[in-house]
Enzyme design. Structure first.
Site, short mmCIF file in Angstrom:
data_model
loop_
_atom_site.label_atom_id
_atom_site.label_comp_id
_atom_site.label_asym_id
_atom_site.label_seq_id
_atom_site.Cartn_x
_atom_site.Cartn_y
_atom_site.Cartn_z
CG HIS A 332 -2.18 -0.76 1.10
ND1 HIS A 332 -2.20 -2.13 1.04
CD2 HIS A 332 -3.48 -0.36 1.02
CE1 HIS A 332 -3.45 -2.55 0.94
NE2 HIS A 332 -4.25 -1.51 0.91
N GLY A 333 2.17 1.13 0.19
CA GLY A 333 3.04 2.32 0.23
C GLY A 333 2.56 3.27 1.31
CD GLU A 357 -5.29 -20.55 23.62
OE1 GLU A 357 -4.38 -21.33 23.93
OE2 GLU A 357 -6.44 -20.64 24.03
C1 LIG Z 1 -5.87 -9.52 23.19
C2 LIG Z 1 -5.60 -10.59 24.20
C3 LIG Z 1 -6.64 -11.35 24.71
C4 LIG Z 1 -6.41 -12.33 25.67
N1 LIG Z 1 -7.47 -13.03 26.18
C5 LIG Z 1 -7.28 -13.92 27.20
C6 LIG Z 1 -8.39 -14.56 27.84
O1 LIG Z 1 -9.55 -14.37 27.46
N2 LIG Z 1 -8.15 -15.38 28.89
C7 LIG Z 1 -6.88 -15.63 29.34
O2 LIG Z 1 -6.72 -16.41 30.29
N3 LIG Z 1 -5.81 -15.05 28.73
C8 LIG Z 1 -5.98 -14.20 27.69
N4 LIG Z 1 -4.90 -13.58 27.11
C9 LIG Z 1 -3.56 -13.85 27.66
C10 LIG Z 1 -2.63 -14.61 26.74
O3 LIG Z 1 -3.17 -15.85 26.36
C11 LIG Z 1 -1.26 -14.77 27.41
O4 LIG Z 1 -1.38 -15.53 28.58
C12 LIG Z 1 -0.67 -13.47 27.77
O5 LIG Z 1 -0.74 -12.56 26.69
C13 LIG Z 1 0.79 -13.64 28.17
O6 LIG Z 1 1.26 -12.32 28.41
P1 LIG Z 1 2.48 -12.00 29.33
O7 LIG Z 1 2.70 -10.56 29.27
O8 LIG Z 1 2.31 -12.65 30.67
O9 LIG Z 1 3.67 -12.72 28.55
P2 LIG Z 1 4.92 -13.39 29.17
O10 LIG Z 1 4.58 -14.82 29.48
O11 LIG Z 1 5.50 -12.53 30.24
O12 LIG Z 1 5.89 -13.39 27.91
C14 LIG Z 1 6.61 -12.23 27.49
C15 LIG Z 1 7.58 -12.64 26.39
O13 LIG Z 1 8.53 -13.60 26.91
C16 LIG Z 1 8.46 -14.79 26.14
N5 LIG Z 1 8.59 -15.95 27.04
C17 LIG Z 1 7.83 -16.22 28.14
N6 LIG Z 1 8.21 -17.37 28.69
C18 LIG Z 1 9.23 -17.83 27.95
C19 LIG Z 1 10.05 -19.00 28.01
N7 LIG Z 1 9.88 -19.91 28.96
N8 LIG Z 1 11.01 -19.15 27.10
C20 LIG Z 1 11.19 -18.21 26.13
N9 LIG Z 1 10.45 -17.09 26.01
C21 LIG Z 1 9.48 -16.93 26.90
C22 LIG Z 1 7.08 -14.79 25.49
O14 LIG Z 1 7.01 -15.56 24.27
C23 LIG Z 1 6.89 -13.32 25.21
O15 LIG Z 1 7.53 -12.97 24.01
C24 LIG Z 1 -5.09 -12.59 26.12
C25 LIG Z 1 -4.02 -11.84 25.60
C26 LIG Z 1 -4.28 -10.85 24.66
C27 LIG Z 1 -3.12 -10.07 24.13
#
Ligand SMILES: Cc1cc2nc3c(=O)[nH]c(=O)nc-3n(C[C@H](O)[C@H](O)[C@H](O)COP(=O)(O)OP(=O)(O)OC[C@H]3O[C@@H](n4cnc5c(N)ncnc54)[C@H](O)[C@@H]3O)c2cc1C
Length: 380
Positions: A332-333, A357
């Site tokens: 889309h530039g 997830e």
């Molecule tokens: C729009 C949205 C809707 C959602 N809806 C729901 C819902 O309805 N119900 C619900 O229960 N949850 C929901 N979630 C939560 C989602 O499923 C995740 O559990 C959540 O986003 C994890 O976020 P966090 O900041 O704790 O990530 P963290 O676990 O802190 O991870 C942060 C970063 O570190 C990396 N990381 C973490 N652990 C490791 C590891 N062991 N090794 C390497 N890398 C790692 C991750 O990949 C990520 O890049 C939702 C999330 C979003 C964004």
């Protein structure tokens, strides 16, 4: 292997496509701007059977097979990933957990209301410090004939429209799932989380302050939340991969249409090799993702979808959605950065899917763990 859909699955897909074109597509931009799914649209979706998609017919559900359900999510997500996510949290997490683990009394009490959409379901598992069962900080302390729940949940999709939440909490017996009506005293929503993408999904933190839950609101057995998660997790990861597929397909469509319409110095930009490479690479990725997802859905219909296949699909879906949407923004530039163009919304939605997830790192860990275990090495 038979790669064709049954007549019934094709009929369902046509019905989904028609409904999406008439009811969802015209609203998709509004849902992003308003950061909400209109109640009227949820009602119309309920009348089509979408809110009871996976629920048994005895309870008013449509009892779709896995392939048909995946087609529903794909078709909806081609227009609006938020709407697909709202449908899935309701059907594939809250609804499925009750269908698979609820007592007869729980199913009779909740499934008809979920199927007709008079009650919307939500799934409260994740917490601010992470989303592992072993680390749950939300506690359910036995009290008289039931439990008292205290703690805080993060990222609860559908929170502000939900009538019923499945809440995971630690009990003396181990991690346990509870059915918690949204009007329970002591249950409060925090301020709406403003999200980068999938903005139609209403995501809130949830606070539980001495919420009383009767013993008959335990979903499954006390201490058995792991079994409950095992029964919904793989399919739910596939569902999120499918929503990513719908988004990637939409991004590609938008990019192709733009490349044909947009002329530079009198020539369509689709005539340029660089744009053709964007289109071709994206089409390869979308089609391989689609094949993989349909294969996984077929495995789910045979009760054979394992964690490795679901994680492979989700990891690939995260990447494809992001890469395709990114290329199509570039196609889309400068217009890609102007919010009047739908590609911006689709790009934000496609980028957000990785956060739900399980992101790429956790999918990689799950895939490597499974492959290495098959070779005799258990990872620490
Ligand atoms: C729009 C949205 C809707 C959602 N809806 C729901 C819902 O309805 N119900 C619900 O229960 N949850 C929901 N979630 C939560 C989602 O499923 C995740 O559990 C959540 O986003 C994890 O976020 P966090 O900041 O704790 O990530 P963290 O676990 O802190 O991870 C942060 C970063 O570190 C990396 N990381 C973490 N652990 C490791 C590891 N062991 N090794 C390497 N890398 C790692 C991750 O990949 C990520 O890049 C939702 C999330 C979003 C964004």
């Amino acid at each position: 292997m038979d790669y064709s859909f049954t007549e019934e699955q094709q009929m369902f897909r046509d019905m989904f496509t028609g409904f999406v074109a008439k009811e969802i597509e015209p609203m998709a931009e509004h849902m992003d701007n308003d950061e909400a799914i209109p109640v009227a649209l949820l009602r119309k979706s309920a009348m089509q059977g979408f809110l009871g998609a996976l629920l048994p017919e005895d309870y008013g559900g449509a009892a779709l097979d896995a392939i048909s359900y995946i087609l529903l999510l794909e078709e909806v997500a081609k227009s609006c990933m938020s709407m697909a996510m709202v449908l899935h949290v309701h059907n594939g997490l809250a609804g499925q957990a009750i269908r698979l683990h609820g007592s007869v009394a729980q199913q009779e009490a909740w499934l008809p209301a979920l199927a007709e959409g008079s009650v919307i379901g939500a799934w409260a598992f994740a917490e601010a410090d992470g989303s592992g069962l072993a680390d749950l900080q939300t506690r359910a302390i036995p009290d008289g004939a039931g439990y008292r729940l205290n703690g805080a949940k993060a990222w609860v999709s559908n929170a502000s429209i939900a009538g019923l939440l499945v809440v995971l909490a630690a009990t003396p017996e181990g991690p346990t799932a509870f059915l918690v009506p949204a009007d329970s005293p002591g249950l409060k929503l925090g301020a709406r989380d403003k999200t980068l993408g999938m903005r139609g999904v209403q995501v809130h933190p949830l606070y539980l302050d001495n919420v009383e839950v009767a013993a008959d609101m335990v979903l499954g057995q006390p201490g058995a939340a792991q079994q409950l998660l095992d029964s919904v997790n793989n399919f739910s990861r596939l569902a999120m991969a499918t929503i990513a597929l719908g988004g990637a397909h939409h991004a590609l469509e938008l990019g192709v249409n733009f490349a044909i319409e947009r002329k530079q110095f009198g020539v369509e930009i689709a005539q340029k090799g660089a744009i053709q490479a964007f289109i071709a690479d994206s089409a390869v990725e979308v089609e391989t993702l689609r094949s993989q997802i349909y294969r996984c859905a077929s495995l789910a219909d045979q009760n054979n979808l394992d964690g490795e296949a679901a994680s492979i699909a989700k990891l690939w879906a995260n990447r494809v959605a992001y890469q395709v949407a990114n290329r199509m923004i570039q196609t889309h530039g400068g217009y890609g950065y102007i919010l009047d163009y739908a590609i911006g919304r689709v790009f934000r939605d496609c980028r957000t899917i990785e956060g739900i997830e399980g992101g790429n790192r956790s999918q990689q860990t799950a895939i490597a763990r499974s492959i290495l275990a098959a070779h005799g090495l258990e990872l620490a």
